[in-house]
Design a protein around this motif. Sequence first.
Motif, PDB file in Angstrom:
ATOM      1  N   PRO A 170      14.193  -2.215  -3.500  1.00 49.72           N
ATOM      2  CA  PRO A 170      14.929  -2.754  -2.349  1.00 49.72           C
ATOM      3  C   PRO A 170      14.222  -2.465  -1.032  1.00 49.72           C
ATOM      4  N   HIS A 171      14.432  -3.350  -0.085  1.00 47.26           N
ATOM      5  CA  HIS A 171      13.868  -3.213   1.262  1.00 47.26           C
ATOM      6  C   HIS A 171      12.346  -3.227   1.245  1.00 47.26           C
ATOM      7  N   SER A 172      11.767  -4.052   0.368  1.00 47.60           N
ATOM      8  CA  SER A 172      10.316  -4.222   0.347  1.00 47.60           C
ATOM      9  C   SER A 172       9.980  -5.622  -0.128  1.00 47.60           C
ATOM     10  N   CYS A 173       8.820  -6.116   0.302  1.00 47.34           N
ATOM     11  CA  CYS A 173       8.349  -7.426  -0.130  1.00 47.34           C
ATOM     12  C   CYS A 173       6.832  -7.428  -0.142  1.00 47.34           C
ATOM     13  N   THR A 174       6.230  -8.407  -0.831  1.00 42.72           N
ATOM     14  CA  THR A 174       4.782  -8.450  -1.011  1.00 42.72           C
ATOM     15  C   THR A 174       4.258  -9.849  -0.757  1.00 42.72           C
ATOM     16  N   VAL A 175       3.108  -9.925  -0.109  1.00 40.69           N
ATOM     17  CA  VAL A 175       2.382 -11.184   0.107  1.00 40.69           C
ATOM     18  C   VAL A 175       1.083 -11.089  -0.675  1.00 40.69           C
ATOM     19  N   ASN A 176       0.863 -12.016  -1.585  1.00 42.22           N
ATOM     20  CA  ASN A 176      -0.346 -12.037  -2.401  1.00 42.22           C
ATOM     21  C   ASN A 176      -1.373 -13.015  -1.840  1.00 42.22           C
ATOM     22  N   LYS A 177      -2.622 -12.777  -2.183  1.00 41.87           N
ATOM     23  CA  LYS A 177      -3.739 -13.639  -1.789  1.00 41.87           C
ATOM     24  C   LYS A 177      -3.823 -13.797  -0.271  1.00 41.87           C
ATOM     25  N   SER A 178      -3.690 -12.678   0.416  1.00 38.43           N
ATOM     26  CA  SER A 178      -3.863 -12.690   1.875  1.00 38.43           C
ATOM     27  C   SER A 178      -5.355 -12.686   2.203  1.00 38.43           C
TER      28      SER A 178
ATOM     29  N   CYS B 182       4.118  -2.064   7.434  1.00 38.74           N
ATOM     30  CA  CYS B 182       3.371  -2.809   6.413  1.00 38.74           C
ATOM     31  C   CYS B 182       2.136  -2.026   6.010  1.00 38.74           C
ATOM     32  N   ARG B 183       1.717  -2.238   4.770  1.00 42.72           N
ATOM     33  CA  ARG B 183       0.553  -1.535   4.226  1.00 42.72           C
ATOM     34  C   ARG B 183      -0.142  -2.411   3.204  1.00 42.72           C
ATOM     35  N   ALA B 184      -1.478  -2.362   3.225  1.00 43.38           N
ATOM     36  CA  ALA B 184      -2.285  -3.078   2.235  1.00 43.38           C
ATOM     37  C   ALA B 184      -3.002  -2.056   1.370  1.00 43.38           C
ATOM     38  N   SER B 185      -2.726  -2.060   0.065  1.00 39.09           N
ATOM     39  CA  SER B 185      -3.404  -1.128  -0.839  1.00 39.09           C
ATOM     40  C   SER B 185      -4.764  -1.657  -1.271  1.00 39.09           C
ATOM     41  N   ASN B 186      -5.067  -2.924  -0.943  1.00 41.92           N
ATOM     42  CA  ASN B 186      -6.385  -3.521  -1.178  1.00 41.92           C
ATOM     43  C   ASN B 186      -6.548  -4.664  -0.189  1.00 41.92           C
ATOM     44  N   TYR B 187      -7.644  -5.402  -0.286  1.00 44.08           N
ATOM     45  CA  TYR B 187      -7.920  -6.455   0.687  1.00 44.08           C
ATOM     46  C   TYR B 187      -7.380  -7.816   0.246  1.00 44.08           C
ATOM     47  N   GLU B 188      -6.614  -7.872  -0.825  1.00 42.98           N
ATOM     48  CA  GLU B 188      -6.096  -9.144  -1.329  1.00 42.98           C
ATOM     49  C   GLU B 188      -4.591  -9.297  -1.131  1.00 42.98           C
ATOM     50  N   ASN B 189      -3.860  -8.203  -0.972  1.00 35.94           N
ATOM     51  CA  ASN B 189      -2.399  -8.256  -0.880  1.00 35.94           C
ATOM     52  C   ASN B 189      -1.916  -7.248   0.148  1.00 35.94           C
ATOM     53  N   PHE B 190      -0.723  -7.475   0.671  1.00 36.01           N
ATOM     54  CA  PHE B 190      -0.089  -6.459   1.501  1.00 36.01           C
ATOM     55  C   PHE B 190       1.409  -6.456   1.239  1.00 36.01           C
ATOM     56  N   SER B 191       2.019  -5.320   1.500  1.00 39.00           N
ATOM     57  CA  SER B 191       3.462  -5.142   1.301  1.00 39.00           C
ATOM     58  C   SER B 191       4.087  -4.638   2.589  1.00 39.00           C
ATOM     59  N   CYS B 192       5.341  -5.018   2.812  1.00 39.42           N
ATOM     60  CA  CYS B 192       6.076  -4.568   3.986  1.00 39.42           C
ATOM     61  C   CYS B 192       7.369  -3.888   3.546  1.00 39.42           C
TER      62      CYS B 192
END
Length: 304
Positions: A65-73, A9-19
């Motif tokens: 494919p093979h990726s997902c994102t969580v917003n407003k973390s 997983c990686r966060a490109s900013n402090y509001e969202n992260f992707s796995c």
Amino acid sequence: VPGVPSISCRASNYENFSCFWAPGTDTFLPTRYITTYRKKLRPGDERRRSPPSDVGLCVQDPANPHSCTVNKSQFWSSYRMNVTEVNPLGSNFRLLDFTMQAILKPDPPEGLRVEPVPSAPRRLRVSWEYPSSWPNEPHFQLKFRLQYRPVVHSSWSMVETANVSELITDALMGLEHVVRVSAKDFLDAGTWSEWSSGAWGRPALGQTLAPSEAATAAVEPESPAEEPSLPPNNEPVAGHSDPLEKVAVLVSLGVFAFFVLAVILVFALLLWIRMKKHSKEATKNHDLLSATIHMKALPKAQIL
């Protein structure tokens, strides 16, 4: 049975992260993935049930494919990611625990530019912009590291700064330089971004160009076959000597003149003292000789 998928997983900013994940085993069967997350409770809150907002789906993007994102973390929180692989033979899953600070990795800075400084053959002005994925908030700033080197050399020089521009003062005259920059959270959370794409620039040749000439030089770069690169040379360009160098020369001349004048004065003083001493001895000898002659000239009776 599906294999256990691997997750990062990686966060490109402090509001969202992707796995991102990869299947553990290639089964060549129709496969789907269920991706969910849960915000972990703080120590001492284990008995409290997580509110619905702390549990949810990590939204998958069909285009990636093979990726997902969580917003407003939440930046100061910890999360548990669950990736479950399902196919006709069954299912398998992998859990990954992480904190937002640990997985923070900004995107590379954008808009990198390298410009010569007029009449400064050792300087290059470099500027860039925040990555577009990083929100413009005063409480979450980035710091940067800048690497640069002559194209013909292999070793990099590097400086760190919190600004979006930097003045290189030790460029090699006449040589084209390549520059790149990366970013990191100002408070050292996470890791450095990947390096930006390189940008190239050559220091000015020591004269100020008119705007039209500068634009022409930017559109039509010099051909190496027409004008080969000059070898590294740290000497100043003729006709543009450093003012400090002039001051140093004047001071040196003044000190030299002072010492010469002091030597002349000391020599003159010693000569004057010697002449005065010699004059006194001559006067004394003359008086003694006059007295002797006078005594000889007197009659013996008068002397007695």
